[in-house]
Write an enzyme that holds these catalytic residues in place. Structure first.
Site, PDB file in Angstrom:
ATOM      1  N   CYS A  11       0.841  -1.205   0.000  1.00 34.27           N
ATOM      2  CA  CYS A  11       0.000   0.000   0.000  1.00 34.27           C
ATOM      3  C   CYS A  11       0.867   1.243   0.000  1.00 34.27           C
ATOM      4  O   CYS A  11       2.097   1.161  -0.007  1.00 34.27           O
ATOM      5  CB  CYS A  11      -0.931   0.004   1.216  1.00 34.27           C
ATOM      6  SG  CYS A  11      -0.054   0.274   2.771  1.00 34.27           S
ATOM      7  N   CYS A  14       3.496   1.555   2.716  1.00 35.28           N
ATOM      8  CA  CYS A  14       4.727   0.797   2.428  1.00 35.28           C
ATOM      9  C   CYS A  14       5.642   1.632   1.536  1.00 35.28           C
ATOM     10  O   CYS A  14       6.856   1.730   1.760  1.00 35.28           O
ATOM     11  CB  CYS A  14       4.397  -0.514   1.719  1.00 35.28           C
ATOM     12  SG  CYS A  14       3.343  -1.633   2.643  1.00 35.28           S
ATOM     13  N   ASP A 434       8.971  27.870 -32.594  1.00 33.89           N
ATOM     14  CA  ASP A 434      10.019  28.163 -33.567  1.00 33.89           C
ATOM     15  C   ASP A 434       9.420  28.003 -34.957  1.00 33.89           C
ATOM     16  O   ASP A 434       8.649  27.069 -35.203  1.00 33.89           O
ATOM     17  CB  ASP A 434      11.185  27.199 -33.368  1.00 33.89           C
ATOM     18  CG  ASP A 434      12.274  27.402 -34.394  1.00 33.89           C
ATOM     19  OD1 ASP A 434      12.673  28.558 -34.589  1.00 33.89           O
ATOM     20  OD2 ASP A 434      12.710  26.410 -34.998  1.00 33.89           O
ATOM     21  N   ASP A 629      12.859  22.332 -32.786  1.00 37.49           N
ATOM     22  CA  ASP A 629      13.442  21.091 -33.301  1.00 37.49           C
ATOM     23  C   ASP A 629      14.930  21.179 -33.568  1.00 37.49           C
ATOM     24  O   ASP A 629      15.551  20.187 -33.940  1.00 37.49           O
ATOM     25  CB  ASP A 629      12.736  20.675 -34.595  1.00 37.49           C
ATOM     26  CG  ASP A 629      13.082  21.599 -35.761  1.00 37.49           C
ATOM     27  OD1 ASP A 629      13.399  22.774 -35.508  1.00 37.49           O
ATOM     28  OD2 ASP A 629      13.040  21.141 -36.916  1.00 37.49           O
ATOM     29  N   ASP A 633      17.619  25.590 -30.561  1.00 41.72           N
ATOM     30  CA  ASP A 633      16.414  25.689 -29.730  1.00 41.72           C
ATOM     31  C   ASP A 633      16.641  25.125 -28.331  1.00 41.72           C
ATOM     32  O   ASP A 633      15.825  25.354 -27.431  1.00 41.72           O
ATOM     33  CB  ASP A 633      15.247  24.919 -30.376  1.00 41.72           C
ATOM     34  CG  ASP A 633      14.805  25.535 -31.690  1.00 41.72           C
ATOM     35  OD1 ASP A 633      14.843  26.771 -31.796  1.00 41.72           O
ATOM     36  OD2 ASP A 633      14.432  24.782 -32.609  1.00 41.72           O
TER      37      ASP A 633
END
Length: 841
Positions: A11, A14, A434, A629, A633
């Protein structure tokens, strides 16, 4: 982060105990434990032995995952081993429980007949109940082992509550049984004590909790379905070419550089590059895109994708843990091992929940005894409090939703690197895009062909194709691609020459043909000057072509917007998100592109290293998500509150991002935000249910409503409620699988933030780009005719030591340099001329 397997957790308490124990080890800087996958991630300099010892001292087991398992969990590690064991326990338990219930309640409540040897002898009936209850307790001894081991290690858990409730019922009933044997009632020994027996409660509690555990385990298994399905995609063998022969080998034996072959219908075994053959490849397993992608020599292929039509021979480039599939699996599994900030509330509550419940149960029992109620009644109230309380619902509320949300994203080509990124993505207020490669395709294409009067489109294109086929310029490649796509024949030319930055000239069938910018074509271009200006205003580059002094027409070339970009921007704006486009282009080109995309703000003239500064400025107005990308960047992706890398981008950008889009579709950005919001909403629902259940259930079990309504809870009903609470939380999380991340019908609109207007100057946006303590130098460069020429000159100048950035303009024939110190003019001149342009000074 080092990965470990953890055993023995049942649980949230724990989970909290293991985390607390490991964080106490010297050298551990961070620790995240997942109850869902029974795994643990640890950061720091602590040794493996110290970490495992700390877990064991807390009463649990731990082992270091192997190198392969750490990055890519094996399918068996996620298999549901728990449900079959619980099912067997439950079936046997129910067998004993049915007999127990018949003896304890069937005769008294429904008048069912008892065996003859029980007639008139309730002590024998009670003794039979004791034996049957004891059998159920032995079958479910795991609750007692785990439950009583927890307090020994100062970490009580859910099993502690179950074990205490069941044991208290059994021990109290056993004491009553012994009291019954001391009675000397002539007619019916022990009859007066029968109602005080709770043997059936002791057994029923265990059986009902086992039912709940089984349902919970089965549902938890479903939350990892997406990850398990990804792992099943991994091919087990490959056909490689060795010594000229095709040999089938285990996938582990394939090395980078090996040549492998894939026939139609087969899975591609590793990442590679096509060296021979053409085919259509179904990449839906990785990208979620069902339309096959055509592959030809030079194209890349990825492991687990399906070759649909032709024979392919490929060279392996990435194998084992380096393949795209392995990286996706690693990203999804690592995200499951991290914690969302919202989970910290539940973790804090779970850490003190069990001790608090035990205290409430004791106080409840004492209060009812003090009010004069019999011990059986008071004990029943205390036991009900123990067995109705459920820390598991709290502990599971967040991780199950995170796991399902991550799986949903992976199926649709959206990868969240951590649980934090999945939670925070939906809080975006500003999206910075971008331009090149994100909003646009990143490659120039022919957009318009406008023949002069008396000239056909075919004639214009054939002359342009003949001329541009000899050029290496990016704009020439666009014209060539258009001509080849239309099947235009290539006419032979002679005396070809290129005038740097201006245009091309050659001889075709004895006639001189030229192509280039308006300045190069001269007066012949004047008759279509207005149309050329319109095209320039739309962000396109007009190329003029003439033959023997006669204008043939204009072919316009531009980096075109991706088909889904305007719709993606519209969806973002409908969500109340401000959309900003960043570009190094001049303002005229940038504004034209911004109008086509439909963005709120266009910030033009952004230097390569200036994107990070713009993001910093935008963060003054709200939470910023950056989408890019390229290598340049990466600083902006890191600076932003959330960074999104387009999957077709560079590895540097992907490493810097929080979210990776496997497709190069901008429409995945609103989809990611939508999924994040749905997941967070699901977590809120789960937490509300968990807190509401416990805040209502515990007072009801304690008997707080008896005076008002007469409601009192039998411990068996408390156990049933507890067993269903976790199941409800997990089932609610599974509803996320039905969520449509592409539909914008139910998008909630937030209040948009207010952004300042951009500046009017061609290359400055004073509200976003702050002046740095640097020097500026303007030089004149002749020969630039389009934005691609600008990019080439910019790249050359920025490679010169001392030049931190360059803003180029083909319209002004200028380059504005940002310097951090003196720069040798000879170096600038050499850089410009080496790029093929004229340095004026």
């Amino acid at each position: 982060m080092e990965q470990y397997n953890v055993t023995g957790m049942s649980c949230a308490a724990c989970q909290a105990a293991v985390e607390r124990a490991v964080k106490g080890v010297a050298g551990v800087t961070a620790c995240s434990v997942s109850l869902l996958t029974n795994s643990m991630g640890v950061e720091g300099t602590a040794s493996e032995a110290d970490i495992i010892k700390a877990v064991q001292n807390a009463g649990y087991g731990a082992s270091k995952k192997g190198a392969a398992k750490a990055s890519v969990p094996e399918d068996d590690a996620l298999a549901d081993h728990e449900t079959p064991v619980l099912r067997r326990r439950l079936i046997v338990s129910i067998g004993f429980l049915l007999v127990l219930m018949y003896i304890s309640m069937g005769h008294t409540m429904w008048g069912w007949p008892l065996p003859g040897f029980f007639e008139g002898n309730h002590i024998a009936a009670a003794l039979a109940q004791l034996l049957l209850a004891a059998a159920v307790m032995v079958i479910n001894q795991k609750f007692f082992i785990s439950g009583f081991r927890g307090p020994v290690h100062r970490a009580p858990n859910m099993d502690t509550l179950v074990a205490l409730g069941s044991a208290a019922s059994f021990i109290y009933s056993t004491c009553v049984l012994f009291a019954m044997t001391g009675t000397r009632m002539s007619a019916d020994p022990g009859a007066h004590a029968m109602p005080d027996l709770y043997f059936e409660s002791a057994a029923m509690i265990l059986a009902l909790i086992t039912v709940g555990k089984m349902l919970e385990a089965r549902s938890k298994g479903k939350t990892t379905d997406a990850l398990k399905n990804l792992m099943k995609l991994a091919p087990k063998t490959a056909v490689v070419v060795r010594d000229g022969a095709e040999v089938e080998v285990n996938i582990e034996e394939v090395a980078a550089g090996d040549i492998f072959v894939v026939r139609p219908g087969e899975n591609i075994p590793v990442d590679g590059v096509v060296t021979e053959g053409e085919s259509a490849v179904n990449e839906s397993a990785l990208t979620g895109e069902s339309i096959p992608v055509d592959k030809a020599p030079g194209d890349t292929v990825s492991a687990a994708t399906v070759n649909q039509s032709g024979f392919l021979r490929c060279r392996a480039t990435r194998v084992g843990e380096d393949t795209t599939l392995s990286q996706i699996i690693k990203m999804v599994s690592d995200a499951a091992a991290t914690k969302a900030p919202i989970a910290k509330v539940a973790d804090r509550v779970s850490g003190v929940f069990v001790p608090a419940v035990i205290a409430i149960a004791l106080v409840t029992t004492v209060i009812w005894l003090a009010l004069g109620r019999e011990i059986g009644f008071a004990l029943a109230r205390g036991i009900s409090v123990l067995v109705i309380s459920c820390p598991c619902a709290l502990g599971l509320a967040t991780p199950v939703a995170i796991m399902v949300g991550n799986g949903m994203g992976a199926k649709n080509g959206i990868l969240f690197k951590t649980a934090v990124s999945l939670e925070e993505m939906g809080k975006t207020q500003i999206v910075a895009l971008d331009k090149t490669g994100t909003i646009t395709e990143g490659e120039p294409r022919v957009t318009d062909m406008i023949p002069a009067p008396g000239v056909t489109t075919e004639e214009l294109l054939s002359v342009a194709y003949a001329l541009e086929s000899r050029s290496e310029h990016p704009l020439a490649r666009a014209v060539i691609a258009e001509a080849e796509g239309r099947g235009t024949g290539l006419l032979p030319v002679s005396q070809f020459r290129a005038v740097a930055g201006n245009g091309l000239a050659a001889v075709l069938d004895g006639a001189e043909i030229t192509g280039g910018n308006r300045k190069f074509i001269g007066a012949a271009a004047d008759e279509m000057a207005d149309r050329a200006d319109e095209l320039s205003g739309e962000g396109k580059t007009p190329l003029f072509f003439r033959r023997d002094g006669r204008l043939l027409g204009i072919i316009a070339v531009a980096d075109t917007i991706k088909p889904d970009s305007p719709e993606a921007v519209r969806q973002l704006r409908n969500m109340g998100i401000q959309v900003v486009m960043l570009t190094g282009d001049n303002r005229r080109t940038a504004e034209a592109m911004g109008r086509q995309a439909g963005v709120d703000r266009v910030i033009a003239g952004v230097l390569p290293d200036g994107k990070e500064s713009v993001i910093r400025s935008l963060q003054q107005y709200g939470r910023v998500t950056m989408v890019g990308d390229g290598i340049n960047d990466a600083p902006a992706l890191t600076r932003a509150d959330m960074g999104i890398a387009i999957g077709a981008g560079t590895d540097v950008a992907i490493d810097a991002a929080d979210v990776v889009l496997m497709n190069s579709r901008l429409s995945d950005v609103p989809a990611a935000i939508r999924l994040s919001r749905a997941t967070l909403r699901n977590i809120h629902e789960n937490l509300f249910w968990a807190f509401f259940y416990n805040s209502i259930g515990i007072p009801l079990a304690a008997g707080a409503f008896i005076a008002l309504t007469g409601w009192q809870m039998n411990p068996m009903f408390g156990a049933a409620a507890m067993s269903l609470s976790s199941f409800c939380v997990v089932s609610n999380a599974l509803r996320l699988n039905l969520f449509n991340i592409r539909s914008d019908k139910k998008d909630k609109r937030i209040t948009p933030v207010t952004l300042p207007e951009t500046g009017d100057d061609d290359n400055k946006n004073e509200n976003y780009i702050k002046e740095e303590n640097t020097m500026e130098k303007t030089i004149t460069v002749n020969g630039m005719m389009c934005e691609h020429c600008e990019a080439r000159v910019k790249k050359a100048l920025e490679a010169v030591p001392g030049v931190t950035a360059a803003v180029t303009s083909h319209e002004k024939n200028s380059a504005v340099l940002t310097l951090n110190g003196p720069v040798d003019e000879a170096a600038l001149k050499a850089a410009v001329e080496d790029a093929g342009y004229e340095y004026v000074g």
